[in-house]
Design a protein around this motif. Structure first.
Motif, short mmCIF file in Angstrom:
data_model
loop_
_atom_site.label_atom_id
_atom_site.label_comp_id
_atom_site.label_asym_id
_atom_site.label_seq_id
_atom_site.Cartn_x
_atom_site.Cartn_y
_atom_site.Cartn_z
N LEU A 103 -1.67 -2.12 -12.04
CA LEU A 103 -2.98 -2.50 -11.52
C LEU A 103 -2.92 -2.32 -10.00
N ALA A 104 -3.75 -1.43 -9.47
CA ALA A 104 -3.69 -1.17 -8.03
C ALA A 104 -5.09 -1.00 -7.47
N GLU A 105 -5.20 -1.17 -6.16
CA GLU A 105 -6.51 -0.99 -5.50
C GLU A 105 -7.01 0.44 -5.67
N SER A 106 -6.07 1.40 -5.60
CA SER A 106 -6.41 2.80 -5.91
C SER A 106 -5.13 3.55 -6.23
N PHE A 107 -5.29 4.71 -6.87
CA PHE A 107 -4.15 5.53 -7.27
C PHE A 107 -4.28 6.93 -6.70
N SER A 108 -3.13 7.57 -6.47
CA SER A 108 -3.19 8.99 -6.13
C SER A 108 -3.53 9.76 -7.40
N ARG A 109 -4.18 10.90 -7.21
CA ARG A 109 -4.71 11.65 -8.34
C ARG A 109 -3.62 12.13 -9.31
N ILE A 110 -2.57 12.77 -8.79
CA ILE A 110 -1.57 13.35 -9.70
C ILE A 110 -0.83 12.23 -10.42
N PHE A 111 -0.52 11.15 -9.71
CA PHE A 111 0.17 10.04 -10.38
C PHE A 111 -0.69 9.47 -11.49
N ASP A 120 0.83 -1.20 0.00
CA ASP A 120 0.00 0.00 0.00
C ASP A 120 0.87 1.26 0.00
N GLU A 121 0.29 2.35 -0.50
CA GLU A 121 0.88 3.69 -0.36
C GLU A 121 2.33 3.78 -0.84
N ILE A 122 2.59 3.21 -2.01
CA ILE A 122 3.92 3.36 -2.60
C ILE A 122 4.02 4.78 -3.16
N ASN A 123 5.00 5.57 -2.62
CA ASN A 123 5.01 7.00 -2.95
C ASN A 123 5.99 7.32 -4.08
N ALA A 153 -0.22 -3.33 -7.08
CA ALA A 153 -0.03 -2.62 -5.82
C ALA A 153 -1.35 -2.49 -5.06
N GLY A 154 -1.22 -2.09 -3.81
CA GLY A 154 -2.37 -1.90 -2.94
C GLY A 154 -2.98 -0.53 -3.14
N ASN A 155 -3.36 0.12 -2.04
CA ASN A 155 -4.07 1.39 -2.19
C ASN A 155 -3.12 2.58 -2.34
N ASN A 156 -3.66 3.63 -2.97
CA ASN A 156 -3.00 4.94 -3.07
C ASN A 156 -1.62 4.86 -3.71
N PHE A 157 -1.50 4.09 -4.78
CA PHE A 157 -0.22 4.00 -5.49
C PHE A 157 0.12 5.36 -6.10
N GLY A 158 1.37 5.82 -5.85
CA GLY A 158 1.80 7.11 -6.40
C GLY A 158 1.49 8.29 -5.51
N VAL A 159 1.26 8.04 -4.23
CA VAL A 159 0.99 9.12 -3.28
C VAL A 159 2.20 10.05 -3.20
#
Lengths: 420, 168
Positions: free
Chosen positions: B86-94, B16-19, B60-66
């Motif tokens: 393919l991720a549970e969710s992505f950060s907006r800018i990423f 999760d939360e790979i930044n 990836a898990g949630n919020n990929f690209g935070v």
């Protein structure tokens, strides 16, 4: 149909009567903020490739803040190219080494309620404190903005966050932001956070921007605060007349919010975010056995004039602990000048702190103040991702300027209320 | 639609939360992409950059690209040949940056069912994910139509080029 502030701004920018969440629209951009980091050095080669110029030089604001002052030939070359871009495209709003872009934008009175603004940096959300839409975009997307003057949007949902009550002594906006990262999580993509309540209406604009700045850490599209007399006063103080319709840019009564959260500021304790994410947050007291090597005051979010005043309030008559270093990089030249005039810098330096140049600096892993392997730092910045401020094994805690200064004095993480 | 929207590759699995700082570390900000890309995600998987192959798929898990808006994050993944994320969710800018580089992203609620090294085939238009290793198929939302023209063109630059060539 009643609309939230962000929906009203997007509708206006898209030339529509109204918009609904989820709708895809194209907005005309009122202001584009470019920084040396992802600005000309990434955009100019693309303009050349396309064989086009910029859409409107008067709507572009350009700042140097990430690579200043140059520390090597590479950063010097990036800055040189940025200056050449300003000249080539006649960008009159070019602020070279004046401070961190998000802060200078506010000092120059360039933001007005109701504006639709895009910035090439994730903390562009900072500007939303002025009741405008301002969000961060990547350099590739800013290339599109600079060429066409427009951008596509998916109309976001709005989350309302109300804070009421008076802060206990030593608790500030940064503590709210860190607390919210834990409460709301960091995965609020395609939503905006609208902040309200009497805690926030009693804050000055510098404190309000802390909340919208760290809307980025909530993963939100941006943060917004409805404008009031304090907003207008800040614009006037910059020598700019507020727009005649400024105070009309508010959410309509009865507008739909995806969620509304209510918080009480009077029971909030100083907050600290532990490595390696801003949502890893708890009361400062929970971390009081953590010894620190470095304390860092810096960044758009954490070294404005109000932040420097907090630091001096703690440091007055005290010394930075032996074996700990306190680095202070003011957010802007203006903050530096006023703090020099009012004695704030004298207090900070007398306590044994090291004064650094204005700029993004170590917050972005650039400039002075980088951490070695296994070093521990407490910082007034907004992100503590692994390796961001230096070595992968370094540990960064986040806190308010009060908490960072108190921790520097104690040599370990400390609740600042013991020193106020 | 072209076959390039069908992607085959091995799964690289992240949490999760790979930044974006871990994808494009600030320490290599001034270096060219060929240098920076070698450090992509090294803080979470030191073997990734050296071993990822063209067409491989990041799970990836949630919020990929935070985090930071830095475009070098998706650029490094594109440079290394990543075919899709393919991720549970992505950060907006990423999310926006990646689409602007023609890197397809799908929101994949069952991402945690995929194990490292499994062979996947992904149809990014249809939103069909086939796991050849387990013979299980998943259906998710395809890339929205309004973004597909960008991905089809290969990203924002080719799209702008088409636009300005047409207007000349």
């Amino acid at each position: 149909m009643p609309a939230t502030l962000v929906q009203k701004i997007i509708a206006r920018a898209a030339g529509k009567e109204a918009v609904r969440p989820g709708e895809i629209v194209t907005c005309q951009v009122d202001l584009a903020l470019l920084l040396d980091s992802g600005g000309p050095r990434r955009i100019w080669p693309r303009l050349k490739e396309l064989g086009v110029g910029v859409w409107d030089p008067d709507k572009i604001v350009l700042m140097t803040d990430h690579f200043v002052p140059a520390v090597d030939a590479q950063s010097a070359a990036i800055l040189k190219l940025t200056r050449e871009f300003a000249k080539e495209f006649r960008i009159k709003n070019f602020f070279d080494m004046q401070g961190i872009g998000h802060v200078v934008l506010m000092e120059q009175g360039l933001l007005q309620p109701g504006m639709f603004a895009c910035g090439g940096d994730s903390h562009s959300t900072n500007g939303g404190a002025f009741g405008c839409y301002m969000a961060g975009f990547g350099a590739i997307e800013m290339t599109g903005v600079v060429v066409t003057g427009e951008i596509w949007m998916q109309v976001p949902e709005t989350i309302r966050v109300n804070w009421d009550g008076k802060f206990p002594n030593g608790v500030v906006a940064k503590d709210i932001s860190l607390h919210l990262c834990r409460e709301l999580g960091m995965d609020n993509a395609f939503r905006v956070v609208e902040f309200g309540g009497n805690t926030i209406s009693n804050m000055d604009m510098m404190e309000r921007t802390v909340l919208t700045n760290m809307a980025a850490e909530l993963g939100a599209e941006t943060g917004l605060i409805e404008p009031d007399e304090i907003t207008l006063e800040s614009i006037r103080a910059a020598g700019v007349e507020p727009a005649v319709d400024a105070l009309e840019w508010c959410s309509d009564p009865g507008a739909h919010y995806l969620a509304t959260h209510e918080f009480n500021a009077s029971t909030l304790a100083p907050q600290v975010a532990a490595p390696h994410k801003p949502s890893n947050t708890g009361p400062a007291d929970d971390y009081c056995d953590v010894q620190i090597d470095q304390a860092y005051i810096g960044a758009c979010v954490g070294a404005k004039l109000s932040d420097l005043h907090m630091v001096a309030e703690v440091l007055k008559g005290r010394k930075v602990s032996k074996g700990t270093r306190l680095l202070v990089a003011p957010s802007s030249n203006k903050a530096m000048a006023v703090a020099a005039e009012d004695g704030t810098l004298a207090t900070i330096v007398a306590a044994g702190a090291t004064l650094l140049p204005t700029g993004c600096g170590a917050c972005a892993g650039l400039g002075a103040g980088i951490l070695a392997d296994d070093e521990v730092c407490i910082s007034s910045t907004n992100r503590n991702f692994q390796g961001r401020m230096g070595a992968n094994s370094s540990q960064v805690y986040l806190g308010s300027p009060y908490t960072v200064a108190a921790s520097a004095v104690a040599g370990r993480i400390t609740d600042p209320r013991d020193m106020l | 639609m072209s076959d390039s929207k069908i992607i085959h590759g091995s799964a690289w699995v992240f949490g999760d939360e790979i930044n974006t700082d871990t994808m494009a570390p600030g320490a290599y900000f001034k270096e060219p992409m060929e240098v920076m890309a070698q450090h992509c995600l090294e803080a979470v998987d030191p073997d990734f950059a050296a071993n990822v192959k063209a067409g491989d798929i990041v799970i990836a898990g949630n919020n990929f690209g935070v985090g930071s808006a830095r475009e070098q994050a998706p650029m490094a993944l594109v440079y290394l040949g990543v075919g899709a994320i393919l991720a549970e969710s992505f950060s907006r800018i990423f999310y926006r940056n990646a689409i602007n580089f023609g890197l397809p992203l799908l929101i994949f609620p069952q991402a945690k069912e995929i194990k490292a090294g499994q062979l996947l085939e992904v149809n990014v238009l249809e939103g069909v994910i086939a796991n050849a290793t387990t013979a299980k198929t998943y259906k998710v939302e395809g890339i929205p139509e309004h973004l597909m023209h960008m991905v089809d063109a290969g990203g924002l630059m080719p799209w702008l080029k088409e636009k300005y060539e047409q207007s000349e």
